[in-house]
Motif scaffolding. Structure first.
Motif, PDB file in Angstrom:
ATOM      1  N   SER A 383     -33.728  18.420  65.322  1.00 30.15           N
ATOM      2  CA  SER A 383     -34.444  18.487  66.599  1.00 30.15           C
ATOM      3  C   SER A 383     -35.952  18.607  66.452  1.00 30.15           C
ATOM      4  CB  SER A 383     -33.942  19.699  67.413  1.00 30.15           C
ATOM      5  OG  SER A 383     -32.537  19.705  67.496  1.00 30.15           O
ATOM      6  N   VAL A 384     -36.465  18.663  65.192  1.00 30.74           N
ATOM      7  CA  VAL A 384     -37.894  18.886  65.010  1.00 30.74           C
ATOM      8  C   VAL A 384     -38.495  17.832  64.091  1.00 30.74           C
ATOM      9  CG1 VAL A 384     -37.657  21.375  65.375  1.00 30.74           C
ATOM     10  CG2 VAL A 384     -37.577  20.466  63.044  1.00 30.74           C
ATOM     11  N   ASP A 385     -39.834  17.757  64.081  1.00 29.09           N
ATOM     12  CA  ASP A 385     -40.591  16.823  63.245  1.00 29.09           C
ATOM     13  C   ASP A 385     -40.390  17.185  61.769  1.00 29.09           C
ATOM     14  OD1 ASP A 385     -42.422  15.289  61.908  1.00 29.09           O
ATOM     15  OD2 ASP A 385     -44.155  15.890  63.108  1.00 29.09           O
ATOM     16  N   PRO A 386     -39.832  16.279  60.945  1.00 22.24           N
ATOM     17  CA  PRO A 386     -39.580  16.604  59.535  1.00 22.24           C
ATOM     18  C   PRO A 386     -40.845  16.916  58.747  1.00 22.24           C
ATOM     19  CG  PRO A 386     -39.192  14.267  59.971  1.00 22.24           C
ATOM     20  CD  PRO A 386     -39.354  14.918  61.301  1.00 22.24           C
ATOM     21  N   LYS A 387     -42.007  16.408  59.182  1.00 22.82           N
ATOM     22  CA  LYS A 387     -43.256  16.694  58.483  1.00 22.82           C
ATOM     23  C   LYS A 387     -43.689  18.147  58.662  1.00 22.82           C
ATOM     24  CE  LYS A 387     -45.010  11.961  58.895  1.00 22.82           C
ATOM     25  NZ  LYS A 387     -46.070  11.102  59.476  1.00 22.82           N
ATOM     26  N   LYS A 388     -43.147  18.811  59.676  1.00 22.44           N
ATOM     27  CA  LYS A 388     -43.490  20.205  59.939  1.00 22.44           C
ATOM     28  C   LYS A 388     -42.270  21.109  59.773  1.00 22.44           C
ATOM     29  CE  LYS A 388     -47.121  18.974  63.258  1.00 22.44           C
ATOM     30  NZ  LYS A 388     -47.615  19.143  64.652  1.00 22.44           N
ATOM     31  N   MET A 389     -41.338  20.686  58.922  1.00 19.33           N
ATOM     32  CA  MET A 389     -40.080  21.401  58.798  1.00 19.33           C
ATOM     33  C   MET A 389     -40.290  22.843  58.344  1.00 19.33           C
ATOM     34  SD  MET A 389     -36.892  20.969  59.429  1.00 19.33           S
ATOM     35  CE  MET A 389     -36.768  19.176  59.484  1.00 19.33           C
ATOM     36  N   GLY A 390     -41.183  23.043  57.348  1.00 21.33           N
ATOM     37  CA  GLY A 390     -41.419  24.399  56.864  1.00 21.33           C
ATOM     38  C   GLY A 390     -41.982  25.301  57.944  1.00 21.33           C
ATOM     39  N   MET A 391     -42.966  24.771  58.702  1.00 22.21           N
ATOM     40  CA  MET A 391     -43.560  25.571  59.760  1.00 22.21           C
ATOM     41  C   MET A 391     -42.543  25.897  60.846  1.00 22.21           C
ATOM     42  SD  MET A 391     -46.821  24.801  62.269  1.00 22.21           S
ATOM     43  CE  MET A 391     -48.024  25.000  60.964  1.00 22.21           C
ATOM     44  N   PHE A 392     -41.764  24.895  61.278  1.00 14.85           N
ATOM     45  CA  PHE A 392     -40.793  25.155  62.339  1.00 14.85           C
ATOM     46  C   PHE A 392     -39.691  26.101  61.877  1.00 14.85           C
ATOM     47  CE2 PHE A 392     -42.336  21.351  64.778  1.00 14.85           C
ATOM     48  CZ  PHE A 392     -42.563  22.027  65.965  1.00 14.85           C
ATOM     49  N   MET A 393     -39.297  26.014  60.603  1.00 12.88           N
ATOM     50  CA  MET A 393     -38.317  26.967  60.094  1.00 12.88           C
ATOM     51  C   MET A 393     -38.903  28.379  60.110  1.00 12.88           C
ATOM     52  SD  MET A 393     -35.339  25.697  59.261  1.00 12.88           S
ATOM     53  CE  MET A 393     -34.543  24.113  59.005  1.00 12.88           C
ATOM     54  N   GLY A 394     -40.197  28.484  59.796  1.00 14.29           N
ATOM     55  CA  GLY A 394     -40.850  29.789  59.856  1.00 14.29           C
ATOM     56  C   GLY A 394     -40.964  30.310  61.267  1.00 14.29           C
ATOM     57  N   ILE A 395     -41.348  29.428  62.203  1.00 20.43           N
ATOM     58  CA  ILE A 395     -41.441  29.837  63.604  1.00 20.43           C
ATOM     59  C   ILE A 395     -40.061  30.221  64.141  1.00 20.43           C
ATOM     60  CG2 ILE A 395     -41.945  29.000  65.945  1.00 20.43           C
ATOM     61  CD1 ILE A 395     -44.185  27.290  64.707  1.00 20.43           C
ATOM     62  N   PHE A 396     -39.044  29.465  63.733  1.00 21.45           N
ATOM     63  CA  PHE A 396     -37.674  29.759  64.170  1.00 21.45           C
ATOM     64  C   PHE A 396     -37.261  31.172  63.770  1.00 21.45           C
ATOM     65  CE2 PHE A 396     -32.946  28.802  63.910  1.00 21.45           C
ATOM     66  CZ  PHE A 396     -32.780  28.671  65.283  1.00 21.45           C
ATOM     67  N   ASN A 397     -37.854  31.642  62.682  1.00 23.84           N
ATOM     68  CA  ASN A 397     -37.559  32.998  62.224  1.00 23.84           C
ATOM     69  C   ASN A 397     -37.980  34.056  63.251  1.00 23.84           C
ATOM     70  OD1 ASN A 397     -36.615  34.706  59.966  1.00 23.84           O
ATOM     71  ND2 ASN A 397     -38.718  35.463  60.004  1.00 23.84           N
ATOM     72  N   MET A 398     -38.904  33.702  64.154  1.00 17.46           N
ATOM     73  CA  MET A 398     -39.274  34.639  65.218  1.00 17.46           C
ATOM     74  C   MET A 398     -38.055  35.064  66.023  1.00 17.46           C
ATOM     75  SD  MET A 398     -42.699  32.699  66.616  1.00 17.46           S
ATOM     76  CE  MET A 398     -42.494  33.463  68.204  1.00 17.46           C
ATOM     77  N   PHE A 399     -37.146  34.117  66.235  1.00 13.47           N
ATOM     78  CA  PHE A 399     -35.958  34.421  67.030  1.00 13.47           C
ATOM     79  C   PHE A 399     -34.948  35.270  66.253  1.00 13.47           C
ATOM     80  CE2 PHE A 399     -37.385  30.221  68.770  1.00 13.47           C
ATOM     81  CZ  PHE A 399     -37.841  30.706  69.982  1.00 13.47           C
ATOM     82  N   ILE A 400     -35.221  35.454  64.960  1.00 18.10           N
ATOM     83  CA  ILE A 400     -34.406  36.354  64.150  1.00 18.10           C
ATOM     84  C   ILE A 400     -35.021  37.746  64.132  1.00 18.10           C
ATOM     85  CG2 ILE A 400     -33.621  36.820  61.785  1.00 18.10           C
ATOM     86  CD1 ILE A 400     -33.427  33.813  61.346  1.00 18.10           C
ATOM     87  N   VAL A 401     -36.339  37.804  63.969  1.00 21.77           N
ATOM     88  CA  VAL A 401     -36.975  39.103  63.763  1.00 21.77           C
ATOM     89  C   VAL A 401     -37.300  39.843  65.060  1.00 21.77           C
ATOM     90  CG1 VAL A 401     -37.897  38.420  61.523  1.00 21.77           C
ATOM     91  CG2 VAL A 401     -39.283  38.081  63.558  1.00 21.77           C
ATOM     92  N   ILE A 402     -37.619  39.122  66.133  1.00 23.54           N
ATOM     93  CA  ILE A 402     -37.962  39.808  67.385  1.00 23.54           C
ATOM     94  C   ILE A 402     -36.807  40.660  67.899  1.00 23.54           C
ATOM     95  CG2 ILE A 402     -38.514  39.445  69.834  1.00 23.54           C
ATOM     96  CD1 ILE A 402     -40.368  37.166  68.942  1.00 23.54           C
ATOM     97  N   PRO A 403     -35.560  40.163  67.935  1.00 22.25           N
ATOM     98  CA  PRO A 403     -34.472  41.050  68.370  1.00 22.25           C
ATOM     99  C   PRO A 403     -34.282  42.249  67.445  1.00 22.25           C
ATOM    100  CG  PRO A 403     -33.598  38.984  67.482  1.00 22.25           C
ATOM    101  CD  PRO A 403     -35.067  38.800  67.673  1.00 22.25           C
TER     102      PRO A 403
END
Length: 457
Positions: A383-403
Motif C-alpha cells: 500500500s506504500v511507495d517502495p522507495k520510502k519503505m524504510g520510512m513508512f515502516m518506521g512511521i507505521f511503528n507509531m501505531f505500535i508504540v503510541i498505544p
C-alpha cells in the motif's frame, strides 16, 4: 527493477537474524516485570517502568528507517549496517540487565536495550520489501513470524530450562537468581550470532537509480519535514491498519508488563513477597521470606515457560502459512481478524484456568502473535511507495508504540481498575482490546492489501 523470486533457504537466511531480535524481546517480555518486582516495584508501578520500551521505539524506528533508506555501501549494503550496530549494543545490554542492583538501573538498561533492539529490527522489516517481489511479500513476512515464534518459545522458557539442569532459582532479597542471569547471557550470545549469520549470508540490491539516489542523499537533511509530510500523506489503508495495531499492541503491552503479577497472584497463588513485611534480622523471618520468594521465582519461571507456548503456537501457525503462501494467495484481512479474536479469547480464559492449563491460553494468544508479526506488514507493503519503505515502516511503528505509551501512562491501571482491584483484570482488558482489534479488520477494503493479485501488476 524486476526482483527475482527467492527460494526457501534465501528467505530463511535473510530472516534468521530475527531469531536473536526475538530472544531479546522475549527475555524482556517475560523477565523485565519479574526483575522490577524482585527489585521492589509494586504492581501499579510496573506499567510506568515499562515506558522506556515504547518511547524508544517511537523515537528510534522512524529515524533508523529514514537513515537506512538513504544508506548504501558496496560492502555492507543498505540495511545490514544497522543490524550490526543494534546487535552489538543489544548484546551488552542483555548481559548486564539481570545484574541491576537497584530499580533505576534496570529501568535505564531497559531504555538502552529497547533502543538497541529497535535499531536492528526496523531494517529487517524493510529488507523483506527490498528483496522480495510483491508476490512473495506474505511469504517473507510469515517466514519472519516463524523465526520469531521459535525465538519466543525458546527464550521465554530459558529460565525454566536452565533451572532443570540444576541452576538455582533462589537468591537473596533484591537479587535475581542465577537461572535468570544465565538466561540473559545465552540470549546475548544468540542475538549477536544470528544477526551475524544474516549479514554474512544475505546480499542486498543497490538503489534502482544510483544517480538519483546520490542526488537525493546529497540534499540538505530534511528528516523532520519528510517525516511530517509522510505522516500527513500516509495512505488510507495504513491509517486503518494503524487502528488495528493500536488495539493489538495495547493488548500485548498489557500482557508483557502485567502477566507476571496477574498470574502469580491469580493462577499460582504465589504473589511477590513484600520485603518490608518481614524482619530480615530475625532468622525465622528471613527463612520465611526466602521460602515465599523462591515460590514466586519458580512460579515466574513457569509463567515464562507458559508464555513460551505462544511462541510455539505462533511458530506452528506461521509454518502453515509459509507452506500455503509459497504456493497460493491468502485473504490477509480475514486471517488476521480470526487470529486476533482467538488471541483475545485466550486472555479472557486466564480468569478461569489452572497452572496446568495456562499454556492453552497462551497457545490461543500465539495465533494472534503470529498474525500480528506478518499480516499487517504484508498489507502495508502493498500500500506504500517502495522507495520510502524504510520510512513508512518506521512511521507505521507509531501505531505500535503510541498505544503502549498510553497503556504505560495509566491506561492499564485505569481500565483494569474499572473491573476491580485484582491484577488478573489486566488480562481481561487485554482480551477485550484484542477482540476489538480483530473486528477492526472489517475496515480494510484495499484489494491489493487484502490479497495480492499478480495480474494487477
Amino acid at each position: 527493477m524486476k526482483k527475482r523470486t527467492l527460494g526457501f533457504l534465501e528467505i530463511w537466511n535473510m530472516s534468521f537474524g530475527f531469531l536473536g531480535i526475538q530472544f531479546g524481546f522475549a527475555l524482556q517480555g517475560t523477565s523485565m516485570t519479574r526483575i522490577f518486582q524482585t527489585l521492589g516495584a509494586a504492581p501499579d508501578e510496573i506499567p510506568m517502568l515499562w515506558i522506556a520500551a515504547p518511547l524508544t521505539g517511537l523515537l528510534v524506528q522512524p529515524i533508523i528507517g529514514y537513515m537506512s533508506d538513504r544508506t548504501w555501501s558496496e560492502r555492507w549494503g543498505r540495511r545490514k549496517p544497522y543490524f550490526l550496530i543494534g546487535a552489538v549494543l543489544s548484546t551488552m545490554a542483555l548481559f548486564f540487565m539481570p545484574y541491576s542492583p537497584v530499580l533505576w538501573v534496570a529501568a535505564g538498561l531497559l531504555w538502552i536495550l529497547d533502543a538497541s533492539i529497535n535499531i536492528s529490527m526496523e531494517p529487517f522489516r524493510a529488507l523483506v520489501a527490498d528483496k522480495l517481489p510483491e508476490s512473495q511479500r506474505s511469504y517473507g513476512f510469515v517466514m519472519q513470524a516463524l523465526i520469531i515464534g521459535i525465538g519466543t518459545w525458546i527464550a521465554s522458557s530459558l529460565p525454566e530450562i536452565v533451572s532443570y539442569f540444576g541452576i538455582s532459582n533462589s537468591a537473596d532479597s533484591g537479587v535475581l537468581p542465577m537461572s535468570v542471569k544465565l538466561s540473559f547471557a545465552i540470549g546475548a550470545f544468540v542475538f549477536l550470532g544470528s544477526i551475524l549469520y544474516t549479514v554474512i549470508t544475505t546480499t542486498e540490491y543497490p538503489p534502482e537509480d544510483m544517480e538519483a539516489f546520490k542526488k537525493e542523499k546529497a540534499k540538505k537533511n530534511q528528516f523532520i519535514p519528510d517525516i511530517l509530510n509522510n505522516i500527513g500523506n500516509m495512505p488510507l489503508t495504513m491509517k486503518k491498519l494503524g487502528l488495528i495495531q493500536f488495539f493489538s499492541w495495547f493488548a500485548f503491552f498489557t500482557m508483557w508488563s502485567m502477566a507476571n503479577p496477574a498470574l502469580t497472584e491469580h493462577v499460582f497463588k504465589t504473589p511477590a513477597p513484600v520485603e518490608t513485611a518481614y524482619d530480615m534480622t530475625i532468622p525465622a523471618q528471613a527463612e520465611a521470606f526466602n521460602v515465599v520468594n523462591t515460590a514466586f521465582q519458580e512460579s515466574s519461571n513457569a509463567i515464562g515457560s507458559a508464555m513460551g507456548v505462544y511462541g510455539l503456537s505462533s511458530m506452528a501457525f506461521a509454518l502453515l502459512l509459509v507452506f500455503y503462501t509459497s504456493r497460493k494467495n491468502i485473504n490477509r484481512k480475514y486471517v488476521h481478524m480470526a487470529s486476533l479474536i482467538l488471541g483475545g479469547l485466550g486472555f479472557v480464559l486466564m480468569n478461569y484456568t489452572s497452572p496446568e492449563n495456562l499454556k492453552w491460553c497462551f497457545a490461543l494468544i500465539g495465533f494472534a502473535w503470529g498474525s500480528i508479526l506478518s499480516m499487517p506488514y504484508a498489507m502495508l507493503s502493498s500500500s506504500v511507495d517502495p522507495k520510502k519503505m524504510g520510512m513508512f515502516m518506521g512511521i507505521f511503528n507509531m501505531f505500535i508504540v503510541i498505544p503502549q505509551i498510553i497503556a504505560a501512562l495509566g491506561g492499564i491501571n485505569f481500565i483494569s481498575g474499572l473491573l476491580g482491584d485484582d491484577a488478573i483484570n489486566a488480562m481481561t482488558v487485554a482480551g477485550i482490546s484484542l477482540i476489538i482489534a480483530g473486528l477492526c479488520n472489517l475496515l480494510i477494503t484495499n484489494k491489493n492489501a487484502i490479497t495480492y493479485q499478480a495480474e494487477e501488476i
